[in-house]
Design a protein around this motif. Structure first.
Motif, PDB file in Angstrom:
ATOM      1  N   SER A 272      -7.300   5.086   2.212  1.00  0.00           N
ATOM      2  CA  SER A 272      -8.094   4.901   1.000  1.00  0.00           C
ATOM      3  C   SER A 272      -9.555   4.641   1.346  1.00  0.00           C
ATOM      4  CB  SER A 272      -7.523   3.786   0.136  1.00  0.00           C
ATOM      5  OG  SER A 272      -7.823   2.544   0.708  1.00  0.00           O
ATOM      6  N   ILE A 273      -9.786   4.095   2.553  1.00  0.00           N
ATOM      7  CA  ILE A 273     -11.170   3.910   2.968  1.00  0.00           C
ATOM      8  C   ILE A 273     -11.790   5.249   3.348  1.00  0.00           C
ATOM      9  CG2 ILE A 273     -12.675   2.946   4.751  1.00  0.00           C
ATOM     10  CD1 ILE A 273     -10.775   0.515   4.765  1.00  0.00           C
ATOM     11  N   THR A 274     -11.051   6.036   4.107  1.00  0.00           N
ATOM     12  CA  THR A 274     -11.609   7.328   4.515  1.00  0.00           C
ATOM     13  C   THR A 274     -11.712   8.270   3.330  1.00  0.00           C
ATOM     14  OG1 THR A 274      -9.398   7.808   5.307  1.00  0.00           O
ATOM     15  CG2 THR A 274     -11.071   7.375   6.972  1.00  0.00           C
TER      16      THR A 274
ATOM     17  N   ARG B  48       2.792  -0.960   9.456  1.00  0.00           N
ATOM     18  CA  ARG B  48       2.111   0.300   9.753  1.00  0.00           C
ATOM     19  C   ARG B  48       1.806   1.077   8.484  1.00  0.00           C
ATOM     20  NH1 ARG B  48       3.819   4.004  14.721  1.00  0.00           N
ATOM     21  NH2 ARG B  48       3.277   2.613  16.420  1.00  0.00           N
ATOM     22  N   GLY B  49       2.749   1.040   7.556  1.00  0.00           N
ATOM     23  CA  GLY B  49       2.575   1.762   6.296  1.00  0.00           C
ATOM     24  C   GLY B  49       1.362   1.255   5.554  1.00  0.00           C
ATOM     25  N   SER B  50       1.253  -0.088   5.460  1.00  0.00           N
ATOM     26  CA  SER B  50       0.100  -0.603   4.705  1.00  0.00           C
ATOM     27  C   SER B  50      -1.191  -0.323   5.455  1.00  0.00           C
ATOM     28  CB  SER B  50       0.245  -2.098   4.407  1.00  0.00           C
ATOM     29  OG  SER B  50       1.236  -2.681   5.167  1.00  0.00           O
ATOM     30  N   GLN B  51      -1.125  -0.387   6.772  1.00  0.00           N
ATOM     31  CA  GLN B  51      -2.314  -0.071   7.557  1.00  0.00           C
ATOM     32  C   GLN B  51      -2.781   1.354   7.272  1.00  0.00           C
ATOM     33  OE1 GLN B  51      -1.826  -0.862  11.712  1.00  0.00           O
ATOM     34  NE2 GLN B  51      -3.473   0.524  12.277  1.00  0.00           N
TER      35      GLN B  51
ATOM     36  N   GLY C 143     -11.156  -0.602  -3.864  1.00  0.00           N
ATOM     37  CA  GLY C 143     -12.352  -0.283  -4.645  1.00  0.00           C
ATOM     38  C   GLY C 143     -12.113   0.931  -5.518  1.00  0.00           C
ATOM     39  N   SER C 144     -10.950   0.945  -6.167  1.00  0.00           N
ATOM     40  CA  SER C 144     -10.546   2.114  -6.935  1.00  0.00           C
ATOM     41  C   SER C 144     -11.452   2.349  -8.136  1.00  0.00           C
ATOM     42  CB  SER C 144      -9.111   1.914  -7.412  1.00  0.00           C
ATOM     43  OG  SER C 144      -8.804   2.857  -8.399  1.00  0.00           O
ATOM     44  N   VAL C 145     -11.693   3.608  -8.436  1.00  0.00           N
ATOM     45  CA  VAL C 145     -12.505   3.948  -9.603  1.00  0.00           C
ATOM     46  C   VAL C 145     -11.652   3.986 -10.867  1.00  0.00           C
ATOM     47  CG1 VAL C 145     -14.251   5.234  -8.336  1.00  0.00           C
ATOM     48  CG2 VAL C 145     -12.189   6.405  -9.140  1.00  0.00           C
ATOM     49  N   ASP C 146     -10.338   3.847 -10.707  1.00  0.00           N
ATOM     50  CA  ASP C 146      -9.444   3.954 -11.857  1.00  0.00           C
ATOM     51  C   ASP C 146      -9.725   2.884 -12.904  1.00  0.00           C
ATOM     52  OD1 ASP C 146      -8.384   5.955 -10.453  1.00  0.00           O
ATOM     53  OD2 ASP C 146      -6.394   5.064 -10.139  1.00  0.00           O
TER      54      ASP C 146
ATOM     55  N   GLN D 157     -17.546   3.309   8.537  1.00  0.00           N
ATOM     56  CA  GLN D 157     -16.872   3.274   9.839  1.00  0.00           C
ATOM     57  C   GLN D 157     -16.639   1.824  10.286  1.00  0.00           C
ATOM     58  OE1 GLN D 157     -17.478   6.864  11.026  1.00  0.00           O
ATOM     59  NE2 GLN D 157     -15.363   6.501  11.615  1.00  0.00           N
ATOM     60  N   THR D 158     -17.660   1.001  10.036  1.00  0.00           N
ATOM     61  CA  THR D 158     -17.541  -0.399  10.452  1.00  0.00           C
ATOM     62  C   THR D 158     -16.459  -1.097   9.647  1.00  0.00           C
ATOM     63  OG1 THR D 158     -19.924  -0.203  10.205  1.00  0.00           O
ATOM     64  CG2 THR D 158     -19.092  -2.186  11.266  1.00  0.00           C
ATOM     65  N   ILE D 159     -16.426  -0.808   8.340  1.00  0.00           N
ATOM     66  CA  ILE D 159     -15.387  -1.406   7.491  1.00  0.00           C
ATOM     67  C   ILE D 159     -14.022  -0.987   8.000  1.00  0.00           C
ATOM     68  CG2 ILE D 159     -14.405  -1.469   5.182  1.00  0.00           C
ATOM     69  CD1 ILE D 159     -17.150  -0.952   4.070  1.00  0.00           C
ATOM     70  N   LEU D 160     -13.925   0.312   8.271  1.00  0.00           N
ATOM     71  CA  LEU D 160     -12.651   0.869   8.727  1.00  0.00           C
ATOM     72  C   LEU D 160     -12.192   0.159   9.993  1.00  0.00           C
ATOM     73  CD1 LEU D 160     -10.778   3.157   7.912  1.00  0.00           C
ATOM     74  CD2 LEU D 160     -11.904   4.591   9.604  1.00  0.00           C
ATOM     75  N   GLU D 161     -13.129  -0.029  10.926  1.00  0.00           N
ATOM     76  CA  GLU D 161     -12.761  -0.675  12.184  1.00  0.00           C
ATOM     77  C   GLU D 161     -12.273  -2.099  11.949  1.00  0.00           C
ATOM     78  OE1 GLU D 161     -16.154  -0.160  14.758  1.00  0.00           O
ATOM     79  OE2 GLU D 161     -15.795   2.004  14.731  1.00  0.00           O
ATOM     80  N   THR D 162     -13.017  -2.820  11.106  1.00  0.00           N
ATOM     81  CA  THR D 162     -12.630  -4.204  10.827  1.00  0.00           C
ATOM     82  C   THR D 162     -11.248  -4.261  10.193  1.00  0.00           C
ATOM     83  OG1 THR D 162     -14.943  -4.503  10.309  1.00  0.00           O
ATOM     84  CG2 THR D 162     -13.472  -6.333   9.811  1.00  0.00           C
ATOM     85  N   VAL D 163     -11.057  -3.403   9.172  1.00  0.00           N
ATOM     86  CA  VAL D 163      -9.774  -3.416   8.462  1.00  0.00           C
ATOM     87  C   VAL D 163      -8.646  -3.010   9.402  1.00  0.00           C
ATOM     88  CG1 VAL D 163      -8.461  -2.300   6.645  1.00  0.00           C
ATOM     89  CG2 VAL D 163     -10.786  -3.051   6.207  1.00  0.00           C
ATOM     90  N   THR D 164      -8.898  -1.976  10.208  1.00  0.00           N
ATOM     91  CA  THR D 164      -7.865  -1.524  11.130  1.00  0.00           C
ATOM     92  C   THR D 164      -7.497  -2.635  12.101  1.00  0.00           C
ATOM     93  OG1 THR D 164      -8.818   0.662  10.991  1.00  0.00           O
ATOM     94  CG2 THR D 164      -7.228   0.308  12.734  1.00  0.00           C
TER      95      THR D 164
END
Ligand code: ATP
Ligand code: MG
Lengths: 445, 255
Positions: free
Chosen positions: A84-86, A75-78, A232-235, A306-313
């Motif tokens: 980080s996506i939002t 759950r934590g990683s989820q 996709g960090s900008v760091d 949103q689509t990425i988020l759904e897939t990842v979730t």
């Protein structure tokens, strides 16, 4: 005395006897041991065999600890992936050249397939696209950065000033790109947090010179760290003016008098209008590129956050479920351990069971006593597992590799499941105990 | 005298595969309140079978058995358990004490199954029962800390604690040496003298002689039902009596 009288007397006696018998049987049925007393016998047995109790409870303990720890990590990683996506903006649409759908064979991306600055300007037109708030054309590549003593490979993003707002990036030191710098394709660069510390370990990057693919650039800003675990960090990247990237660094093509871009990120006016904005994007690009209106010949792909988020979730939820299932299986194995020990215990204590029955224990009393025992075993194991699992989750959190998320519902679920397992696997041994014939049981060696 | 046990044509047949074993082939007798009865007979004659039936631990194949006015052969398992708890005190050859519990806890066990008695009262009554068998100073001892005779006393205290109508003992001295047997037998005599109905199974004549009525079983049938005083034709001499009878009896006869 008449014949009638003497005939009536026996029946009167019989009813009197029947009433007395009923009273005697009611008296026998009254009372009986209370469930608390039975539970007390069960706990007493467990208390006097502490080693066996602990070893038996160990299976459930490990099971519950595994459920708690694995689900907390899952759950934590989820949650961290989702956040980080939002953080990148839930109302963004990313446009890239090339079709998104893999329908049929497609040729290489040709000139006419490229996205250009003209497209970006068209999308930014509020009349044609009322649901689009901001448009960030970008040109990405990679380059080697060198200072006097350090060097690093970095992702280079050519961007316009609007980039900062679209991507929620904040400048830690110095400033972001200006319109003027972009217009005149200046050699200025903004460093991501990690790159900045690699190149300038002692700080003070702003104002310094950096060689980027052999050209001199002035550092005008350092970005705030996004946390490091981001997606996709900008760091790890640097930002230069879009025009500089197109003309000086990566040699973008000019198509019909307009420079090509590698990506256009569109921000909808809100998360609710993302779908409408996506429609507008498609319509405008199809019109301007003379593509079929039904989308069959699209030369671009639009990816919605949103689509990425759904897939990842979905993926991480599946992973969490999978971890939970593995943990639940170990809990089940713990339950079988309890059943095993309880069956042995019933055998070992056959004479005790016989004696209890001889002294007046009913079948239900014996059944309850053994059920309480297996319930207590799974309860003890469950409680200890709760503590151990939380401890494991928290120490994983301390390592900083993954953030974990402990929650009450998972803890209660695991504990409840442990009790259910104890009850389920306790039934067979308890029944075999309750059904023992007292005479046979008393003679058992 | 009030009838406590009314046994009519009681039979018990064990089924072992295809073979039927007639352990008891129909016995009839009455036992009245306050009697002291020994069931004797050779090994395998059906003494324990009869005892288990009287003790409501087993159900007869045929015949009827009335205990304290209740038709035992008609009762279900739950009522039989209640009968064992309220009406009967058992003493076993092997004592059957719970090794983990103290003497007090062992004796209090039947009270727990009776229900409706507070924990304090249970302990008090258990202590009183242990006092009665002369173990008032051994309440917290565990079985392994007690001698065989003392363990059997704890078992007797446990049998007494519910004030049963009937005290049953299947070879209660079978696992004890002669001197200890005599002590235990003395205890049974004392209890009988105070009004308790006692039935015991034995194959030792010395034990049987302490009782007042003999039921002799042979091959599942009742062979003799006689007062103990008539059982042995030639009366033993006073010295023989002294040697044979239990300790407490000796004191009473000696002077
Ligand atoms: N559960 C059983 N199943 C089959 N046969 C049995 C069972 N219990 C007893 N019997 C048989 O019934 C007969 C009477 O047994 P019982 O135990 O009543 O004898 P007993 O008079 O008590 O003998 P002992 O003096 O040796 O204790 C024996 O032949 C025995 O083998
Ligand atoms: Mg026997």
């Amino acid at each position: 005395m008449t014949a009638h009288d003497s005939a009536g007397e026996p029946s009167a006696v019989r009813t009197h006897e029947a009433a007395a018998l009923d009273a005697a049987i009611d008296d026998l049925l009254a009372g009986g041991i209370s469930w608390r007393e039975t539970a007390h016998f069960a706990f007493e047995t467990l208390r006097t065999n502490p080693v066996r109790t602990l070893l038996t409870a160990l299976g459930v303990l490990i099971g519950v600890a595994a459920v708690i720890a694995l689900l907390a990590i899952g759950r934590g990683s989820q949650e961290s992936i989702t956040s980080s996506i939002t953080a990148n903006g839930a109302n963004l649409i990313t446009l890239r050249p090339g079709a998104s759908t893999s329908g049929g064979v497609r040729g290489a991306v040709g000139e006419s397939d490229s996205l250009t600055m003209n497209d970006a300007e068209a999308l930014a037109d509020p009349l044609r696209a009322p649901n689009i708030a901001l448009v960030s054309p970008e040109y990405a590549g990679s380059a080697q950065l060198v200072t006097g003593s350090n060097n690093a490979n970095a992702r280079v993003t050519g961007a316009t000033p609007v980039y900062a707002e679209v991507h929620n990036t904040t400048v830690e030191e110095g400033g972001f790109l200006s319109e003027a710098q972009n217009r005149s394709a200046e050699n200025v660069v903004i460093l991501g947090a990690t790159i900045a510390t690699t190149l300038f370990p002692d700080g003070g990057a702003v104002g310094e010179q950096v060689r980027l693919n052999g050209q001199n650039f002035t550092v005008i800003g350092v970005l705030k760290s996004s946390g490091g675990t981001g997606f996709g960090s900008v760091d790890d990247g640097v930002i230069v003016p879009l025009t500089t990237a197109q003309r000086k660094l990566f040699g973008a093509r000019a198509i019909g008098g307009s420079w090509s871009v590698s990506t256009i990120v569109v921000q909808a006016t809100s998360a609710e209008t993302v779908d409408a904005a996506a429609e507008e994007v498609a319509t405008i690009l199809r019109e301007d590129h003379s593509l079929p209106a039904d989308g069959s010949g699209d030369t671009f792909s639009a990816i919605n956050q949103q689509t990425i988020l759904e897939t990842v979730t979905q993926t991480t939820q599946l992973l969490t479920l999978f971890l939970g299932a593995i943990a639940a299986i170990s809990l089940l194995v713990g339950g079988i351990g309890i059943m095993n020990i309880m069956l042995v215990s019933v055998r070992e204590r056959t004479r005790e069971i016989g004696l209890r029955k001889a002294l007046g224990a009913k079948e239900g009393d014996i059944l309850l006593q053994f059920l309480f025992e297996s319930l207590a075993l799974s309860g003890v194991g469950g409680l200890a597992g709760l503590i151990l699992g939380s401890a494991i989750a928290l120490s994983v959190n301390l390592t900083g590799l993954v953030t974990v998320s402990l929650s009450w519902d998972v803890a209660l679920l695991a504990f409840g499941f442990a009790l259910a397992v104890g009850l389920f696997f306790g039934i067979a041994p308890a029944r075999s105990a309750a059904r023992l014939d007292p005479i046979v049981a008393l003679r058992y060696e | 005298m009030q009838t406590m046990i009314k046994v009519r044509d009681l039979a018990r047949t064990y089924q072992m595969g295809d073979i039927e074993i007639h352990a008891l082939r129909g016995v009839s007798f009455d036992i009245h309140r306050g009697e002291f009865v020994a069931i004797i007979g050779p090994s395998g004659s059906g003494k324990s079978t009869l005892m288990n039936l009287i003790g409501c631990l087993d159900a007869p194949s045929e015949g009827s058995y009335e205990l304290d006015g209740l038709p035992v052969e008609l009762l279900d398992t739950e009522l039989l358990a209640a009968m064992r708890n309220r009406k009967i005190g058992f003493v076993f050859q092997q004592f059957h004490l719970l090794a983990r519990g103290t003497a007090l806890a062992n004796v209090a066990l039947p009270l727990a199954y009776r229900g409706g008695i507070s924990s304090n009262e249970r302990m008090e009554r258990a202590a009183a029962a242990l006092e009665r068998v002369g173990l008032g100073n051994r309440l917290d001892h565990r079985p392994h800390q007690l001698s065989g005779g003392q363990q059997q006393r704890v078992a007797i205290a446990r049998a007494l604690v519910n004030d049963p109508a009937l005290l049953l003992a299947d070879e209660p001295t079978g696992a004890l040496d002669t001197a200890t047997s005599a002590e235990i037998l003395g205890l049974f005599s004392d209890l009988n003298r105070s009004g308790m109905t006692v039935v015991l199974v034995t194959h030792e004549p010395d034990v049987a002689r302490a009782t007042r009525r003999l039921l002799e079983i042979r091959d599942g049938r009742l062979m003799r039902d006689v007062p103990t005083s008539e059982a042995w034709a030639s009366q033993p001499t006073p010295t023989q009596r002294r040697r044979r009878l239990p300790v407490r009896q000796q004191w009473r006869i000696a002077p």
